[in-house]
Scaffold this active site. Structure first.
Site, short mmCIF file in Angstrom:
data_model
loop_
_atom_site.label_atom_id
_atom_site.label_comp_id
_atom_site.label_asym_id
_atom_site.label_seq_id
_atom_site.Cartn_x
_atom_site.Cartn_y
_atom_site.Cartn_z
CG ASP A 163 6.24 39.37 70.84
OD1 ASP A 163 5.65 38.99 69.82
OD2 ASP A 163 6.75 40.50 70.96
CG ASN A 416 10.85 38.44 79.93
OD1 ASN A 416 11.36 39.55 80.13
ND2 ASN A 416 9.83 38.26 79.10
CD GLU A 417 7.08 41.28 79.89
OE1 GLU A 417 6.31 40.65 79.16
OE2 GLU A 417 7.30 42.50 79.76
CG ASN A 471 10.61 43.74 80.58
OD1 ASN A 471 11.76 44.10 80.84
ND2 ASN A 471 10.34 42.50 80.19
CE1 TYR A 473 7.99 47.47 74.97
CE2 TYR A 473 7.53 46.14 76.92
CZ TYR A 473 8.26 46.38 75.76
OH TYR A 473 9.27 45.51 75.39
CE1 TYR A 477 2.16 46.03 72.59
CE2 TYR A 477 4.03 46.00 74.08
CZ TYR A 477 3.43 45.60 72.90
OH TYR A 477 4.10 44.77 72.04
CD GLU A 510 11.16 43.13 77.20
OE1 GLU A 510 10.04 43.52 76.79
OE2 GLU A 510 11.45 41.94 77.38
CD1 TRP A 555 10.82 44.54 72.80
CD2 TRP A 555 12.47 43.48 73.86
NE1 TRP A 555 10.71 43.20 72.53
CE2 TRP A 555 11.71 42.53 73.17
CE3 TRP A 555 13.59 43.04 74.60
CZ2 TRP A 555 12.01 41.16 73.18
CZ3 TRP A 555 13.88 41.69 74.61
CH2 TRP A 555 13.08 40.77 73.90
CE LYS A 574 6.96 46.93 71.28
NZ LYS A 574 6.37 45.69 70.78
C1 BDP Z 1 7.38 42.08 76.49
C2 BDP Z 1 8.15 40.79 76.30
C3 BDP Z 1 8.88 40.70 74.96
C4 BDP Z 1 8.01 41.26 73.87
C5 BDP Z 1 7.74 42.72 74.16
C6 BDP Z 1 6.88 43.37 73.07
O1 BDP Z 1 9.05 40.56 77.35
O2 BDP Z 1 9.23 39.37 74.72
O3 BDP Z 1 8.57 41.08 72.60
O4 BDP Z 1 7.04 42.82 75.38
O5 BDP Z 1 5.66 43.31 73.17
O6 BDP Z 1 6.14 41.73 76.98
O7 BDP Z 1 7.45 43.89 72.12
#
Ligand code: BDP
Length: 604
Positions: A163, A416-417, A471, A473, A477, A510, A555, A574
Site C-alpha cells: 500500500d 511486514n504483514e 498491526n 484495524y 477494516y 500499526e 499508522w 491515515k
Molecule cells: C497495513 C499495511 C500498511 C497499510 C495499512 C493500511 O502494513 O502498509 O498502509 O495497512 O491499510 O496492511 O492503511
C-alpha cells in the site's frame, strides 16, 4: 559498510544535482558507448515520478536511464576512489565511460564500486540504468505482467502488492569518496554496559586493507575529550562513568580509528556510537535496565515532489513534530530508511525498529479474521509461489551490515504483514531469523510485524519473535464505524496474546483510521477528524489495561501516496498529519497523552 565522510585522509564528492534522464521505451537498445539520447532532466537524489507532469513518465514501469558527467581533481587520482550509491530503486546497472562497472539489486541499501581503473582524465560519463520492476522474487513483492502493443513493443506492468506508491529513481545521494590505498574498510562496535557501576566495555573490530603498523582507536566524548584509547584490529576499550544513550536523550561517543604506518597516520575514520543496553525480559522491553514504552509511528519516506527521495528538511521537521508530541520512536516501515535519517535518529534519541523491505509476502489478502478463527490449518499459495528467500537473505545481510552500529536501532523487523498464518511460513522464516541473529553483532531482538489474520491461534511464527508486533484495524477494516465492538475485540485479542505468551512483550506497530483533514461530523462518522480521535481514545484505553503491552506506534505519521484504488483518495489518509505536515485534530489528544507517559518505567 561505512558511511562516506570527509576526514583528514578522505575526501567526499557529492554528485547530487540535475542529471540527464530518460525512460526506456524498449524500441531499440540503448548504446552506452554514446551519450544518452535525451533532453529530459531529473534532480538527484529524488524519485523521478513526481518531477514531471507527463503521465507516461510518472507511471512508467520498466527501465529508466540517468546520466551525468564529472571530473576528479588530479590531486586525488592516486587515491583509492569509490563510487557509492545510497540507494538506487530497485535494480541498477552502472556504467562508467560506457563500461559496466557495477550491478545491484534491492532499492533501499547502499552499494559501491572502486572506479580508479575506469577513470579518464577530464570529463567522465556516468550512466545508470535502473529497473523499477517488482515480482515474486523481489522485495517488496510486486505482481508483474507484460503484454505487447500493436507495434510489438513490450509493455510492462507492476501492480504493487503493498500500500504505497512504487516510487523509483536515484533516491539517495550518489557520492565519490577517496581513501588512501591502504585503508579502513569497516568498523564494528559492540558496547557492553554494566549499569550498576556505569562502566562500558566496548568491543571494537576494525577491518583494514593493507599493512598498518598499528590500528589505533581513540574514544572521544561529545566535547571531544579523550576518554579511552587502545590498539589493534580487535580491541576492547573501557569507558568509566559512561554516559548512556537514552531515548530522547542521546549521548554519542566518537570512535576515532587510525591506521598508522611508519609513525604516520595513513587513514582515519570517525564512527559515532551510543552506549545502551537493550533486553527483552519477562514481557518487558528494557532499555538500560528500565521498561521502555514505545510511543510513535509507522512512517514512510514520502514527500511532495521528492517522492521517496531523501528530503533532509522533512526528516528534521518530522522528528521535531514527533518530539513535540512526546513521541520517542518510529519504525522504518516498510524498507530501510536513508542513512542520513538513521544518523539523525541516533543524534535525536529516536528509538528505531529497523525494517527490511519485505512487504507484500502474502497472496491472499483479506481482513476476514473469521476465516482463520474457524480453526484448521490455513493454507494459501503464498509460500509455494513466492521465491523471495534469496532476496530476503540479501536484504537482512545488507541492512545489518549498514546499520549494525546505530544506537537508535533497538530491534530488527524481518517483515511486514507476511502470511505468517499460512502453511509453510515457519519454514520460510526460521532461517531468516537465524541469519539476522547470527549477523547482528549487538544481538538485538527481532520481530515480524503481523497482520490481523495472524491471530493468537492462527499465527505460526510467534515462537520466532522476541516481541509480538501487531498491526490491527478493529474499528476500521473490521467493525468499521463501530468503536464499541472494536474496543471489545481489541481487548479480547490482546488478552489472548498475553495469556498465550506471558514472557513476550506485545506492542502495536500499526493502528489507524483514514481521516480527511477538515472533514467533521457531529456523529463522529468514519473519515472525520472526530472519528480518528475517538478511535485513538478507545485504543489507548485498552492498551493501558494490558500489563505486557509495551508500545503504541500508530499508522501513519502523515498521509502518503499509494497506487490508485477504490479505498484510496489521492493516497492513504491515515496520517495524523497531512502529507504537507499540517496536524489533524487528533494530534492534540495524542500529544497530551504521550507527553504524560514517561519513556521509561510507564509500566513497571
Ligand atoms: C497495513 C499495511 C500498511 C497499510 C495499512 C493500511 O502494513 O502498509 O498502509 O495497512 O491499510 O496492511 O492503511
Amino acid at each position: 559498510m561505512l558511511y562516506p565522510i570527509a576526514t583528514d585522509s578522505r575526501v567526499v564528492m557529492d554528485l547530487s544535482g540535475v542529471w540527464k534522464f530518460m525512460i526506456d521505451k524498449e524500441v531499440e537498445p540503448i548504446e552506452v558507448s554514446q551519450q544518452l539520447p535525451t533532453n529530459e532532466v531529473m534532480a538527484v537524489p529524488a524519485s523521478f515520478n513526481d518531477q514531471t507532469p507527463i503521465k507516461e513518465i510518472r507511471e512508467h514501469s520498466g527501465y529508466i536511464w540517468y546520466e551525468r558527467e564529472f571530473s576528479v581533481a588530479k590531486a586525488l587520482r592516486n587515491e583509492r576512489l569509490v563510487l557509492r550509491f545510497g540507494s538506487a530503486t530497485h535494480e541498477a546497472w552502472v556504467y562508467l565511460n560506457g563500461k559496466e562497472i557495477s550491478h545491484h539489486k534491492g532499492g533501499f541499501t547502499p552499494f559501491e564500486v572502486e572506479i580508479n581503473d575506469f577513470l579518464v582524465e577530464g570529463s567522465n560519463r556516468l550512466t545508470v540504468r535502473l529497473s523499477n520492476l517488482l515480482d515474486y522474487t523481489t522485495l517488496p513483492v510486486g505482481n508483474y505482467s507484460e503484454k505487447k502493443d500493436a507495434d510489438g513493443r513490450v509493455i510492462r506492468n507492476v501492480d504493487e502488492n503493498f500500500d504505497f506508491f512504487n516510487f523509483a529513481g536515484l533516491h539517495r545521494p550518489v557520492k565519490i569518496y577517496s581513501t588512501p590505498r591502504e585503508y579502513i574498510e569497516d568498523i564494528v562496535i559492540v558496547p557492553e554496559v554494566d549499569l550498576n557501576v556505569k562502566k562500558a566495555d566496548v568491543k571494537i573490530s576494525v577491518k583494514t586493507t593493507g599493512n598498518f603498523d598499528e590500528v589505533r582507536v581513540t574514544i572521544l566524548d561529545e566535547e571531544g575529550k579523550k576518554v579511552a584509547q587502545a590498539s589493534g584490529n580487535e580491541t576492547n576499550v573501557l569507558i568509566e562513568n559512561v554516559q548512556l544513550w537514552q531515548p530522547l536523550n542521546a549521548f554519542l561517543y566518537k570512535a576515532k580509528v587510525e591506521g598508522i604506518k611508519n609513525g604516520e597516520m595513513v587513514d582515519v575514520y570517525e564512527e559515532l556510537f551510543g552506549v545502551r543496553k537493550v533486553e527483552v525480559k519477562n514481557g518487558k522491553f528494557l532499555i538500560n535496565g528500565e521498561p521502555f514504552y514505545f510511543k510513535g509511528f509507522g512512517k514512510h519516506e514520502d514527500t511532495y515532489v521528492n517522492g521517496r527521495g531523501l528530503n533532509e528538511a522533512y526528516n528534521v521537521l518530522d522528528i521535531n513534530l514527533m518530539k513535540k508530541m512526546g513521541a520517542n520512536s518510529l519504525r522504518t516501515s516498510h524498507y530501510p530508511y536513508s542513512e542520513e535519517m538513521m544518523r539523525l535518529c541516533d543524534r535525536e534519541g529516536i528509538v528505531v525498529i529497523d525494517e527490511t523491505p519485505a512487504v507484500g509476502l502474502m497472496l491472499s489478502f483479506t481482513f476476514d479474521v473469521s476465516l482463520l478463527e474457524k480453526g484448521g490449518d490455513f493454507a494459501d499459495d503464498t509460500w509455494k509461489e513466492l521465491r523471495t528467500a534469496e532476496a530476503h537473505k540479501q536484504v537482512i545481510r545488507e541492512l545489518i551490515d549498514r546499520d549494525k552500529n546505530h544506537a537508535c536501532v533497538v530491534m530488527w523487523s524481518i517483515a511486514n504483514e507476511a502470511a505468517t498464518y499460512s502453511q509453510g511460513a515457519y519454514e520460510y522464516f526460521e532461517p531468516l531469523f537465524n541469519l539476522a541473529r547470527e549477523l547482528d553483532p549487538q544481538k538485538r531482538p527481532c520481530t515480524n510485524v503481523s497482520i490481523m489474520m495472524a491471530t493468537p491461534t492462527a499465527d505460526k511464527c510467534t515462537d520466532l519473535v522476541d516481541v509480538i508486533a501487531l498491526n490491527r484495524y478493529y474499528g476500521w477494516y473490521v467493525q468499521h464505524g463501530d468503536l464499541k465492538t472494536a474496543e471489545e475485540k481489541t481487548r479480547q485479542e490482546l488478552l489472548a496474546w498475553q495469556e498465550k505468551y506471558p514472557d513476550k512483550p506485545i506492542m502495536y506497530t500499526e493502528y489507524g483510521a483514514d481521516t480527511v483533514a477538515g472533514f467533521h461530523s457531529a456523529y463522529g462518522e468514519p473519515f472525520s477528524e472526530e472519528y480518528q480521535e475517538d478511535y485513538y481514545r478507545i485504543n489507548s484505553k485498552v492498551f493501558d489495561e494490558i500489563q505486557n503491552f509495551v508500545g503504541e506506534q500508530l499508522w501513519n505519521f502523515a498521509d502518503f501516496q499509494t497506487k490508485f484504488g477504490i479505498m484510496r483518495v489521492q493516497g492513504n489518509k491515515k496520517g495524523v498529519f497531512t502529507r504537507s505536515r499540517e496536524p489533524k485534530m487528533v494530534v492534540r489528544y495524542l500529544s497530551d497523552r504521550w507527553n504524560n507517559i514517561p519513556n521509561l518505567g510507564y509500566k513497571k
